[in-house]
Design a protein around this motif. Structure first.
Motif, short mmCIF file in Angstrom:
data_model
loop_
_atom_site.label_atom_id
_atom_site.label_comp_id
_atom_site.label_asym_id
_atom_site.label_seq_id
_atom_site.Cartn_x
_atom_site.Cartn_y
_atom_site.Cartn_z
N PHE A 39 4.05 3.91 8.63
CA PHE A 39 4.36 4.26 9.84
C PHE A 39 3.22 6.08 9.85
O PHE A 39 2.64 6.71 9.71
CB PHE A 39 5.40 6.02 8.82
N ASP A 40 3.20 6.03 10.80
CA ASP A 40 2.49 6.83 11.48
C ASP A 40 2.68 7.88 13.45
O ASP A 40 2.47 6.90 13.78
CB ASP A 40 0.30 6.56 11.90
N SER A 41 2.42 9.11 13.49
CA SER A 41 3.15 9.39 14.51
C SER A 41 2.48 8.79 15.51
O SER A 41 3.09 9.17 16.98
CB SER A 41 3.34 11.40 14.59
N ARG A 42 0.91 8.83 14.99
CA ARG A 42 0.02 7.90 16.35
C ARG A 42 0.66 6.93 17.54
O ARG A 42 0.25 6.14 18.35
CB ARG A 42 -1.42 8.01 15.90
N ASN A 43 1.51 5.95 16.54
CA ASN A 43 1.85 5.29 17.01
C ASN A 43 2.80 5.58 18.03
O ASN A 43 3.47 4.96 18.84
CB ASN A 43 3.38 3.96 15.74
N TRP A 44 3.57 6.60 18.21
CA TRP A 44 4.19 6.91 19.47
C TRP A 44 3.62 8.09 20.20
O TRP A 44 4.13 9.00 20.99
CB TRP A 44 5.76 8.01 18.83
N GLY A 45 2.70 8.24 19.58
CA GLY A 45 1.58 9.11 21.01
C GLY A 45 1.37 10.39 20.26
O GLY A 45 0.54 11.26 21.70
N GLY A 92 7.87 13.78 5.69
CA GLY A 92 6.40 13.18 5.74
C GLY A 92 6.46 11.73 4.64
O GLY A 92 6.31 10.86 4.67
N GLN A 93 6.46 12.71 3.72
CA GLN A 93 6.21 11.90 2.33
C GLN A 93 7.15 10.73 2.03
O GLN A 93 6.90 9.78 1.42
CB GLN A 93 6.31 12.19 0.81
N HIS A 94 8.73 11.26 1.69
CA HIS A 94 10.09 10.57 2.05
C HIS A 94 8.97 8.70 3.42
O HIS A 94 9.63 7.87 2.89
CB HIS A 94 11.29 10.78 2.39
N VAL A 95 9.42 8.96 4.39
CA VAL A 95 9.41 8.85 5.35
C VAL A 95 8.44 6.83 4.78
O VAL A 95 8.71 5.69 4.51
CB VAL A 95 8.92 8.88 6.40
N CYS A 113 0.96 -1.30 0.13
CA CYS A 113 0.44 -0.19 0.14
C CYS A 113 0.42 1.37 0.09
O CYS A 113 1.93 1.19 0.47
CB CYS A 113 -1.40 -0.33 1.09
N ASP A 114 0.23 2.49 -0.43
CA ASP A 114 0.90 3.50 -0.19
C ASP A 114 1.33 3.71 1.43
O ASP A 114 2.04 4.82 1.39
CB ASP A 114 0.33 4.80 -1.49
N GLN A 115 0.40 3.73 1.46
CA GLN A 115 -0.10 4.59 3.14
C GLN A 115 -0.68 3.13 4.05
O GLN A 115 -1.86 2.74 3.52
CB GLN A 115 -0.60 5.85 3.14
N PHE A 116 -0.40 2.77 5.00
CA PHE A 116 -1.26 1.55 5.79
C PHE A 116 -1.64 1.93 7.06
O PHE A 116 -0.54 2.07 7.94
CB PHE A 116 -0.38 0.01 5.65
N THR A 117 -2.66 2.80 7.82
CA THR A 117 -3.24 2.69 9.25
C THR A 117 -3.83 1.98 10.26
O THR A 117 -4.34 1.20 9.65
CB THR A 117 -3.92 3.35 8.93
N TYR A 118 -3.06 1.42 11.26
CA TYR A 118 -3.33 0.24 11.94
C TYR A 118 -4.92 0.92 12.80
O TYR A 118 -5.09 2.40 12.85
CB TYR A 118 -2.36 0.12 13.24
N LEU A 120 14.99 6.07 10.25
CA LEU A 120 13.95 6.30 9.27
C LEU A 120 13.63 7.78 8.87
O LEU A 120 13.85 8.58 8.04
CB LEU A 120 13.10 6.13 9.36
N LEU A 121 13.80 8.98 9.70
CA LEU A 121 13.52 9.89 10.11
C LEU A 121 14.99 11.02 9.40
O LEU A 121 15.46 12.16 8.52
CB LEU A 121 13.53 10.90 11.13
N ARG A 122 16.39 10.26 9.50
CA ARG A 122 16.95 11.30 9.33
C ARG A 122 17.55 10.68 7.82
O ARG A 122 17.93 11.42 7.43
CB ARG A 122 18.46 10.26 10.23
N ALA A 123 17.04 9.51 7.41
CA ALA A 123 17.32 9.28 6.09
C ALA A 123 16.30 9.99 5.30
O ALA A 123 16.96 10.82 3.82
CB ALA A 123 17.30 7.69 5.87
N ALA A 124 15.19 10.23 5.89
CA ALA A 124 13.57 11.19 4.60
C ALA A 124 15.09 12.65 4.70
O ALA A 124 14.07 13.28 3.78
CB ALA A 124 13.01 10.77 5.34
N VAL A 125 15.09 13.20 6.60
CA VAL A 125 15.81 14.68 5.60
C VAL A 125 16.44 14.52 5.49
O VAL A 125 16.92 15.36 4.37
CB VAL A 125 15.93 15.02 7.31
N LEU A 126 17.46 14.00 4.88
CA LEU A 126 18.90 13.67 4.62
C LEU A 126 18.07 14.63 2.33
O LEU A 126 19.17 14.44 1.44
CB LEU A 126 19.55 12.68 4.40
N ALA A 127 17.45 13.35 2.70
CA ALA A 127 16.98 13.20 1.31
C ALA A 127 16.32 14.21 0.54
O ALA A 127 16.51 14.42 -0.40
CB ALA A 127 16.38 11.54 1.00
N THR A 128 15.85 15.09 1.48
CA THR A 128 15.33 15.93 1.17
C THR A 128 15.55 17.13 1.75
O THR A 128 15.04 18.47 0.53
CB THR A 128 13.38 15.83 1.17
#
Length: 231
Positions: free
Chosen positions: A193-199, A183-186, A126-131, A162-170
């Protein structure tokens, strides 16, 4: 919006539709199952409440999921009609992996929704998967498990990488990157990936909480930089 009614609990129909509404209007809403089964009674009620069309598919052979086949056939018919901008599939069944991949081959985005037990192959197709447990109205997974967002995400090596790779790429030449492309790269590399996973409700809050990135606002744009690369 296609629901695998034999695979998901009826309680998730409303929350899934609410999440889908953030992306656009669900012009087609269908739920697949053998509606003669007593255990789908509540699913039928949920479909009626949310104006989801129940598609009847009798279970003609033991061990064969006829409803899955019906969903896949209808999905391809809808794809060939050329009148939709995206697909949403609610199921925790890995059998829809090839369907999601095939739809994306035509350049149509696929949004997936399911339980955490959903096979990684389907999630990644999927392009995006949400639990389900991250949807509005559900108890956040980390709160349910006794964790809170006071726990530093900075200690999550996989998240930080994951975040570092995305920041470096963009990032631009100075090492700063707009948060939206980050966010799109991640998402491209981790569809679930969903920030809600970490609250955290927003990506910006999660990035800040890691304490590994500079974060500031330029006009109306949020930009970030890796502290390891930008003093």
């Amino acid at each position: 919006m296609l629901f695998d009614a034999e695979n998901i609990a009826p309680a998730w129909v409303g929350p899934v539709l609410g999440e889908v509404a953030r992306h656009g209007i669900a012009s087609i809403k269908r739920a697949y199952g053998d509606w003669t089964r007593p255990d789908l009674r509540h699913s039928k009620e949920a479909a009626s409440e949310h104006v989801v069309q129940p598609i009847q598919q009798f279970q003609n052979s033991v061990g064969k999921n006829a409803s899955d086949s019906a969903l896949i056939i209808d999905a391809m018919d809808i794809l060939y009609s050329g009148r939709i901008d995206a697909f949403a599939i609610a199921s925790s069944d890995g059998d829809f992996t090839r369907l999601a991949a095939r739809i994306r081959e035509d350049g149509i985005p696929v949004l997936g929704y399911g339980e955490r037990k959903t096979p990684s192959a389907f999630r990644n197709a999927c392009d995006q998967f949400t639990y389900f447990d991250l949807l509005e109205g559900a108890t956040p997974a980390r709160e349910r498990d006794g964790a809170t967002k006071t726990s530093s995400p900075g200690g999550d090596a996989k998240l930080v990488a994951l975040l570092r790779a995305a920041v470096l790429a963009t990032a631009d030449e100075q090492g700063w990157a707009n948060l939206s492309p980050v966010g799109q790269h991640v998402r491209k590399n981790a569809p679930d990936f969903d920030s809600r996973n970490w609250g955290f409700a927003r990506l910006s809050e999660l990035v800040k909480a890691t304490e590994r990135f500079h974060i500031k606002t330029r006009g109306t744009t949020i930009v970030v930089a890796d502290k390891a690369l930008v003093p």
